[in-house]
Design a protein around this motif. Structure first.
Motif, PDB file in Angstrom:
ATOM      1  N   TYR A   1       2.085  17.518  -8.702  1.00 14.19           N
ATOM      2  CA  TYR A   1       1.643  16.455  -9.599  1.00 14.19           C
ATOM      3  C   TYR A   1       2.319  15.088  -9.411  1.00 14.19           C
ATOM      4  O   TYR A   1       1.799  14.092  -9.922  1.00 14.19           O
ATOM      5  CB  TYR A   1       1.846  16.888 -11.057  1.00 14.19           C
ATOM      6  N   PHE A   2       3.439  15.015  -8.694  1.00 16.38           N
ATOM      7  CA  PHE A   2       4.164  13.744  -8.644  1.00 16.38           C
ATOM      8  C   PHE A   2       3.719  12.863  -7.486  1.00 16.38           C
ATOM      9  O   PHE A   2       3.483  13.335  -6.371  1.00 16.38           O
ATOM     10  CB  PHE A   2       5.671  13.999  -8.554  1.00 16.38           C
ATOM     11  N   THR A   3       3.605  11.552  -7.784  1.00 19.07           N
ATOM     12  CA  THR A   3       3.351  10.548  -6.752  1.00 19.07           C
ATOM     13  C   THR A   3       4.437   9.482  -6.798  1.00 19.07           C
ATOM     14  O   THR A   3       5.057   9.249  -7.844  1.00 19.07           O
ATOM     15  CB  THR A   3       1.982   9.866  -6.934  1.00 19.07           C
ATOM     16  N   PHE A   4       4.659   8.833  -5.670  1.00 16.40           N
ATOM     17  CA  PHE A   4       5.670   7.788  -5.519  1.00 16.40           C
ATOM     18  C   PHE A   4       4.966   6.476  -5.188  1.00 16.40           C
ATOM     19  O   PHE A   4       4.217   6.406  -4.206  1.00 16.40           O
ATOM     20  CB  PHE A   4       6.631   8.138  -4.385  1.00 16.40           C
ATOM     21  N   THR A   5       5.206   5.455  -5.977  1.00 20.34           N
ATOM     22  CA  THR A   5       4.576   4.155  -5.753  1.00 20.34           C
ATOM     23  C   THR A   5       5.632   3.059  -5.755  1.00 20.34           C
ATOM     24  O   THR A   5       6.460   2.987  -6.671  1.00 20.34           O
ATOM     25  CB  THR A   5       3.535   3.846  -6.848  1.00 20.34           C
TER      26      THR A   5
ATOM     27  N   ASN B   1       0.819  -1.219   0.000  1.00 18.65           N
ATOM     28  CA  ASN B   1       0.000   0.000   0.000  1.00 18.65           C
ATOM     29  C   ASN B   1       0.850   1.266   0.000  1.00 18.65           C
ATOM     30  O   ASN B   1       0.468   2.274   0.585  1.00 18.65           O
ATOM     31  CB  ASN B   1      -0.917   0.012   1.224  1.00 18.65           C
ATOM     32  N   VAL B   2       1.992   1.220  -0.656  1.00 20.39           N
ATOM     33  CA  VAL B   2       2.893   2.372  -0.660  1.00 20.39           C
ATOM     34  C   VAL B   2       2.663   3.192  -1.927  1.00 20.39           C
ATOM     35  O   VAL B   2       3.169   2.863  -3.002  1.00 20.39           O
ATOM     36  CB  VAL B   2       4.363   1.947  -0.560  1.00 20.39           C
TER      37      VAL B   2
ATOM     38  N   ILE C   1      11.801  -1.612  -6.638  1.00 18.56           N
ATOM     39  CA  ILE C   1      11.488  -0.922  -7.887  1.00 18.56           C
ATOM     40  C   ILE C   1      10.311  -0.002  -7.610  1.00 18.56           C
ATOM     41  O   ILE C   1       9.337  -0.391  -6.962  1.00 18.56           O
ATOM     42  CB  ILE C   1      11.110  -1.912  -9.010  1.00 18.56           C
ATOM     43  N   TYR C   2      10.398   1.220  -8.103  1.00 20.71           N
ATOM     44  CA  TYR C   2       9.345   2.191  -7.831  1.00 20.71           C
ATOM     45  C   TYR C   2       8.991   2.960  -9.099  1.00 20.71           C
ATOM     46  O   TYR C   2       9.745   2.983 -10.073  1.00 20.71           O
ATOM     47  CB  TYR C   2       9.784   3.174  -6.735  1.00 20.71           C
ATOM     48  N   ALA C   3       7.815   3.588  -9.065  1.00 24.27           N
ATOM     49  CA  ALA C   3       7.371   4.433 -10.172  1.00 24.27           C
ATOM     50  C   ALA C   3       7.056   5.817  -9.656  1.00 24.27           C
ATOM     51  O   ALA C   3       6.409   5.974  -8.615  1.00 24.27           O
ATOM     52  CB  ALA C   3       6.127   3.835 -10.828  1.00 24.27           C
TER      53      ALA C   3
END
Length: 282
Positions: free
Chosen positions: A243-247, A159-160, A188-190
């Motif tokens: 506007y940026f999100t980290f997943t 849930n990150v 690994i992240y987006a």
């Protein structure tokens, strides 16, 4: 049975006629809840400022001496964190508008940052400032936190997904639950740019875990990535914060070989086509 806000505040009819409630939510410039738990003084300054004509008092009513502040909870449209009741002790004007001098009321400090209420504005209600005579009867206590709110709680690696501002807040207070979880894993992240849907796929490997890697974005915005550097020069810091999100896409134990991390990064770049349609240049 539902507990109403005034069941714990015990504001008399006389008190209610001398107070306004202010609902503060995020806008394109500031996020009030972020200010509340990272810099309380800055929060008070922010919510006590009215930009505009000096003869209009949008944040406070001329005939009332107190204001109770609430801030919208993250990922919610109808839950609000109580942020204190303040006495209006003066005001002054500057080149940008009116600054209200306020002092927090001691009696309600024990609830500040701990009481979360459910409240949905009625259709037709405009603005953010309300007289609480009837409003307080519609505010239902959803939760009383054991401690003052310090940002989102870590709820598991599945849930990150955080906005830039949420992530910035976690680093500002060095959230123990998030730091412990993210400082011990590779992954690994987006990064998602919600203004256009473009993605950047990144990795945290070697001695650099997710917490350390994401810290570089908080400090520099671009994290050393060329395409993001170019975007920063073109759009500025505001674009990232808005506007940026980290997943987190995949999580690996710290003992997993870096070759595995590299292979998974290449896989996600390929399947999401971020070299052609995103911000990855290699």
């Amino acid at each position: 049975m539902d507990i109403k806000l005034n069941d714990i505040f015990n504001l008399s009819e006389e008190n209610l006629k001398n107070i306004n409630f202010k609902l503060n939510k995020s806008n394109q410039i500031e996020d009030p809840i972020f200010l509340f738990y990272t810099n309380k003084q800055r929060f008070v300054e922010y919510v006590s400022w009215k930009k505009g004509h000096y003869d209009k008092k949008a944040h406070f009513s001329k005939d009332r001496d107190y204001v109770g502040h609430f801030v919208m909870m993250p990922n919610s449209k109808h839950q609000w964190l109580f942020a204190g009741i303040f006495e209006i002790i003066g005001e002054y004007a500057n080149s940008q508008g009116i600054i209200y001098e306020v002092k927090e009321v001691e009696k309600y400090k024990c609830f500040s940052g701990r009481v979360v209420v459910d409240y949905k504005k009625k259709r037709g209600y405009q603005g953010t400032k309300f007289k609480p005579e009837t409003m307080i009867q519609e505010m239902i206590v959803a939760e009383i936190l054991p401690d003052v709110y310090e940002g989102l709680e870590f709820e598991g690696y599945d849930n990150v997904s955080l906005t830039f501002r949420e992530l910035k807040g976690l680093y500002a207070v060095e959230s123990p639950s998030w730091k412990t979880a993210l400082a011990s894993v590779k992954g690994i992240y987006a990064l998602t740019d919600k203004s256009n849907g473009k993605l950047y796929i990144g990795k945290a490997d070697g001695n650099e875990m997710i917490w350390q890697r994401w810290a570089s974005y908080i400090s520099s915005y671009h994290g050393g990535d060329v395409a993001l550097k170019n975007l920063l020069e073109e759009k500025g810091q505001y674009h990232f914060e808005q506007y940026f999100t980290f997943t987190l896409i995949e999580m690996f134990r710290s003992t997993v070989a870096d070759d595995v991390i590299n292979q998974r990064e290449s896989y996600w770049k390929r399947v999401l086509d971020t070299r052609k349609h995103g911000y990855n240049l290699n």
